[in-house]
Design a protein around this motif. Structure first.
Motif, PDB file in Angstrom:
ATOM      1  N   PHE A 199       0.963  -0.745   0.627  1.00  0.00           N
ATOM      2  CA  PHE A 199       0.018   0.245  -0.581  1.00  0.00           C
ATOM      3  C   PHE A 199       0.934   1.569   0.040  1.00  0.00           C
ATOM      4  N   LEU A 200       2.195   1.240   0.900  1.00  0.00           N
ATOM      5  CA  LEU A 200       2.526   2.431   0.762  1.00  0.00           C
ATOM      6  C   LEU A 200       3.688   2.965   0.369  1.00  0.00           C
ATOM      7  N   VAL A 201       4.331   1.331  -0.014  1.00  0.00           N
ATOM      8  CA  VAL A 201       6.222   1.990  -0.778  1.00  0.00           C
ATOM      9  C   VAL A 201       5.956   1.327  -2.352  1.00  0.00           C
ATOM     10  N   GLU A 202       5.918  -0.072  -2.235  1.00  0.00           N
ATOM     11  CA  GLU A 202       5.848  -0.782  -3.479  1.00  0.00           C
ATOM     12  C   GLU A 202       4.451  -1.775  -4.014  1.00  0.00           C
ATOM     13  N   PRO A 225       1.046   4.392  -4.546  1.00  0.00           N
ATOM     14  CA  PRO A 225       1.829   4.260  -3.287  1.00  0.00           C
ATOM     15  C   PRO A 225       2.408   6.386  -3.819  1.00  0.00           C
ATOM     16  N   VAL A 226       2.093   7.124  -2.855  1.00  0.00           N
ATOM     17  CA  VAL A 226       2.766   8.575  -2.359  1.00  0.00           C
ATOM     18  C   VAL A 226       3.605   9.056  -2.132  1.00  0.00           C
ATOM     19  N   PRO A 227       4.155   9.272  -2.478  1.00  0.00           N
ATOM     20  CA  PRO A 227       6.033   9.716  -1.277  1.00  0.00           C
ATOM     21  C   PRO A 227       5.008  10.266  -0.130  1.00  0.00           C
ATOM     22  N   LEU A 228       5.776  10.116   1.403  1.00  0.00           N
ATOM     23  CA  LEU A 228       5.341   9.832   2.958  1.00  0.00           C
ATOM     24  C   LEU A 228       6.321  11.261   2.744  1.00  0.00           C
ATOM     25  N   ALA A 229       7.544  11.607   2.179  1.00  0.00           N
ATOM     26  CA  ALA A 229       8.415  12.027   3.020  1.00  0.00           C
ATOM     27  C   ALA A 229       7.630  13.732   3.547  1.00  0.00           C
ATOM     28  N   GLY A 230       8.215  14.169   4.962  1.00  0.00           N
ATOM     29  CA  GLY A 230       7.752  15.570   4.980  1.00  0.00           C
ATOM     30  C   GLY A 230       6.142  15.777   4.831  1.00  0.00           C
ATOM     31  N   LYS A 231       5.471  14.258   4.716  1.00  0.00           N
ATOM     32  CA  LYS A 231       3.804  14.175   4.660  1.00  0.00           C
ATOM     33  C   LYS A 231       2.978  13.922   6.353  1.00  0.00           C
ATOM     34  N   THR A 232       2.102  14.709   6.292  1.00  0.00           N
ATOM     35  CA  THR A 232       1.090  13.774   7.551  1.00  0.00           C
ATOM     36  C   THR A 232       0.822  13.081   7.014  1.00  0.00           C
ATOM     37  N   VAL A 233       0.850  12.001   7.964  1.00  0.00           N
ATOM     38  CA  VAL A 233      -0.241  10.486   7.719  1.00  0.00           C
ATOM     39  C   VAL A 233      -0.354  10.286   8.650  1.00  0.00           C
ATOM     40  N   VAL A 234      -1.777   9.195   8.469  1.00  0.00           N
ATOM     41  CA  VAL A 234      -2.409   9.115   9.969  1.00  0.00           C
ATOM     42  C   VAL A 234      -2.624   7.978   8.958  1.00  0.00           C
ATOM     43  N   VAL A 235      -2.223   6.863  10.755  1.00  0.00           N
ATOM     44  CA  VAL A 235      -3.042   5.532  10.509  1.00  0.00           C
ATOM     45  C   VAL A 235      -4.262   5.027  11.910  1.00  0.00           C
ATOM     46  N   ASN A 236      -5.134   4.594  11.111  1.00  0.00           N
ATOM     47  CA  ASN A 236      -6.141   4.257  12.327  1.00  0.00           C
ATOM     48  C   ASN A 236      -6.410   2.461  12.027  1.00  0.00           C
ATOM     49  N   GLU A 283     -13.219  14.780  14.823  1.00  0.00           N
ATOM     50  CA  GLU A 283     -13.046  15.561  15.039  1.00  0.00           C
ATOM     51  C   GLU A 283     -11.962  16.405  15.233  1.00  0.00           C
ATOM     52  N   MET A 284     -10.715  15.623  15.271  1.00  0.00           N
ATOM     53  CA  MET A 284      -9.207  16.026  15.694  1.00  0.00           C
ATOM     54  C   MET A 284      -8.663  16.229  14.721  1.00  0.00           C
ATOM     55  N   ILE A 285      -8.672  15.432  13.773  1.00  0.00           N
ATOM     56  CA  ILE A 285      -7.923  15.696  12.452  1.00  0.00           C
ATOM     57  C   ILE A 285      -8.040  16.801  11.207  1.00  0.00           C
ATOM     58  N   ARG A 286      -7.307  17.650  10.246  1.00  0.00           N
ATOM     59  CA  ARG A 286      -7.354  18.394   9.297  1.00  0.00           C
ATOM     60  C   ARG A 286      -6.254  17.796   9.466  1.00  0.00           C
ATOM     61  N   ASP A 287      -6.086  18.377   7.684  1.00  0.00           N
ATOM     62  CA  ASP A 287      -5.187  18.708   6.470  1.00  0.00           C
ATOM     63  C   ASP A 287      -4.185  17.467   6.622  1.00  0.00           C
ATOM     64  N   ALA A 288      -4.783  16.546   6.999  1.00  0.00           N
ATOM     65  CA  ALA A 288      -4.032  14.996   6.348  1.00  0.00           C
ATOM     66  C   ALA A 288      -3.307  14.792   5.228  1.00  0.00           C
ATOM     67  N   ASP A 289      -1.946  14.079   4.940  1.00  0.00           N
ATOM     68  CA  ASP A 289      -2.026  13.981   3.181  1.00  0.00           C
ATOM     69  C   ASP A 289      -2.571  12.594   2.762  1.00  0.00           C
ATOM     70  N   LEU A 290      -2.886  11.862   4.175  1.00  0.00           N
ATOM     71  CA  LEU A 290      -2.614  10.256   3.592  1.00  0.00           C
ATOM     72  C   LEU A 290      -3.319   9.708   4.654  1.00  0.00           C
ATOM     73  N   GLY A 318      -4.491  15.552  -0.911  1.00  0.00           N
ATOM     74  CA  GLY A 318      -4.846  13.819  -0.147  1.00  0.00           C
ATOM     75  C   GLY A 318      -5.405  12.385  -0.777  1.00  0.00           C
ATOM     76  N   ALA A 319      -4.919  11.404  -0.211  1.00  0.00           N
ATOM     77  CA  ALA A 319      -5.291  10.268  -0.085  1.00  0.00           C
ATOM     78  C   ALA A 319      -5.948   9.218   1.740  1.00  0.00           C
ATOM     79  N   LEU A 320      -7.344   8.682   1.007  1.00  0.00           N
ATOM     80  CA  LEU A 320      -7.425   8.107   1.748  1.00  0.00           C
ATOM     81  C   LEU A 320      -7.157   6.336   1.258  1.00  0.00           C
ATOM     82  N   PHE A 321      -6.746   5.969   2.104  1.00  0.00           N
ATOM     83  CA  PHE A 321      -6.303   3.952   1.556  1.00  0.00           C
ATOM     84  C   PHE A 321      -6.871   3.313   2.723  1.00  0.00           C
ATOM     85  N   PRO A 322      -7.937   2.703   2.444  1.00  0.00           N
ATOM     86  CA  PRO A 322      -8.550   1.708   3.284  1.00  0.00           C
ATOM     87  C   PRO A 322      -8.147   0.380   2.799  1.00  0.00           C
TER      88      PRO A 322
END
Length: 338
Positions: A148-151, A167-178, A229-236, A257-261
């Motif tokens: 999902f994240l790298v290759e 997959p999307v570039p992650l360096a410098g991004k805000t990533v949320v993991v549920n 209600e807590m998160i805003r402007d996540a990249d992924l 941004g992106a959502l990966f379910p």
């Protein structure tokens, strides 16, 4: 060697009580395969999906299962036999694998057993720095997070969406993991951090110390506050829980941004995603011995850690499935063999 082994078999669908510890034939070696003497088995959701008859899927998606069937995909052990056309493996090599997935969805992986055969292309050498429990816990969950994240690691058509997952570039991004403390989630936290992302983990508060230790900069206790209600402007957002609830995270993601379910079935937010300019993408994890070998090196070096929730003897697979049904798993559940 006798022609019989101990295995967990199903003779009908149902709850954990249908898992039977009994004699079964040792699998015959076929061209292109290795036979592995199994030392440990990792549990994954497809194990109980199979046990239940894939009842969450519509009838046209349900694999046709022939009983008796041995569940399980993730194994670690030693090579016991090598087909004549296989090179690169020798008797006694310590290896681990996710066996025949997803093509083995109907029960052709057969991991809950003392012996299993696997295509050599699914198998990786185990680092000496890993024990068999750690190695067996890794394959499906770690490959899922990596693909999902790298290759992606393959060019098979995507059965879940018209376009291939990217997959999307992650360096410098805000990533949320549920679902950050679970099998896929705890690996996703580490991989995103390793790729240079700032990681926000969503999990029960009792997992907070572990998740910070794995690299999360912030942990949101979903039992206290809805994370949307807590998160805003996540990249992924990587939703390791998935299902219909994934759409609630769309409001937390910036345009572009992106959502990966991880489990996309039931997602109903496609129109909202388009309106918000959010890409929603998923993929089906696939066996890949070469990727697993690379990941095995990272595990052996300590760059990625395996967290073990609990372990049970193979004969007590029913108890292991009951533990899985309780939820709030921290890492992975493992069966010991022998």
């Amino acid at each position: 060697m006798t022609d019989q082994m101990k295995a967990i078999r199903l003779h009908r669908f149902g709850g954990p009580e249908v898992l039977r510890y009994e004699d079964a034939p040792i699998p015959a070696l076929r061209p292109g395969e290795l036979r592995i003497r199994v030392q440990a088995v990792g549990l994954n959701p497809p194990d109980w999906y199979l046990r239940e008859g894939y009842r969450m899927l519509s009838p046209e998606w349900q694999p046709q299962v022939s009983f008796p069937v041995i569940p399980g995909t993730d194994v670690s052990g030693a090579v016991e036999a090598v087909a004549e056309d296989v090179a690169g493996f020798a008797l006694g090599d310590e290896v681990f694998a996710m066996v025949r997935f997803p093509e083995g969805l109907a029960g052709e992986s057969r991991g809950y057993a003392e012996y299993v055969t696997a295509p050599a292309s699914d198998v990786a050498r185990k680092s000496a720095a890993l024990d068999h429990l750690q190695a067996a816990a890794a394959p499906m969950s770690l490959l899922t997070a990596w693909q999902f994240l790298v290759e992606l690691g393959h060019d098979q058509p995507n059965p879940l969406q018209p376009e291939q997952h990217v997959p999307v570039p992650l360096a410098g991004k805000t990533v949320v993991v549920n679902g950050a403390a679970g099998g896929v989630g705890h690996f996703a936290v580490q991989i995103a951090r390793m790729q240079g992302a700032r990681v926000i983990a969503v999990a029960s508060g009792r997992h907070a110390a572990l998740l910070r230790d794995l690299g999360a900069e912030e942990v949101i206790d979903y039992t206290a506050t809805p994370p949307e209600e807590m998160i805003r402007d996540a990249d992924l957002v990587i939703d390791a829980v998935g299902g219909a609830g994934s759409s609630r995270f769309l409001r937390t993601i910036r345009p572009g941004g992106a959502l990966f379910p991880i489990f996309p079935l039931g997602f109903a937010g496609a129109e909202e995603a388009r309106e918000r300019g959010v890409t929603v993408s998923s993929t089906q994890v696939r066996s890949n011995g070469a990727q697993l070998e690379e990941l095995g090196r990272l595990l052996g070096e300590g760059a990625i850690r395996v967290v073990i929730d609990s372990r049970f003897p193979l004969a007590e697979a029913q108890r292991a499935h009951e533990r899985a049904a309780e939820g709030h798993i921290q890492g992975k559940i493992v069966l010991t063999v022998g």
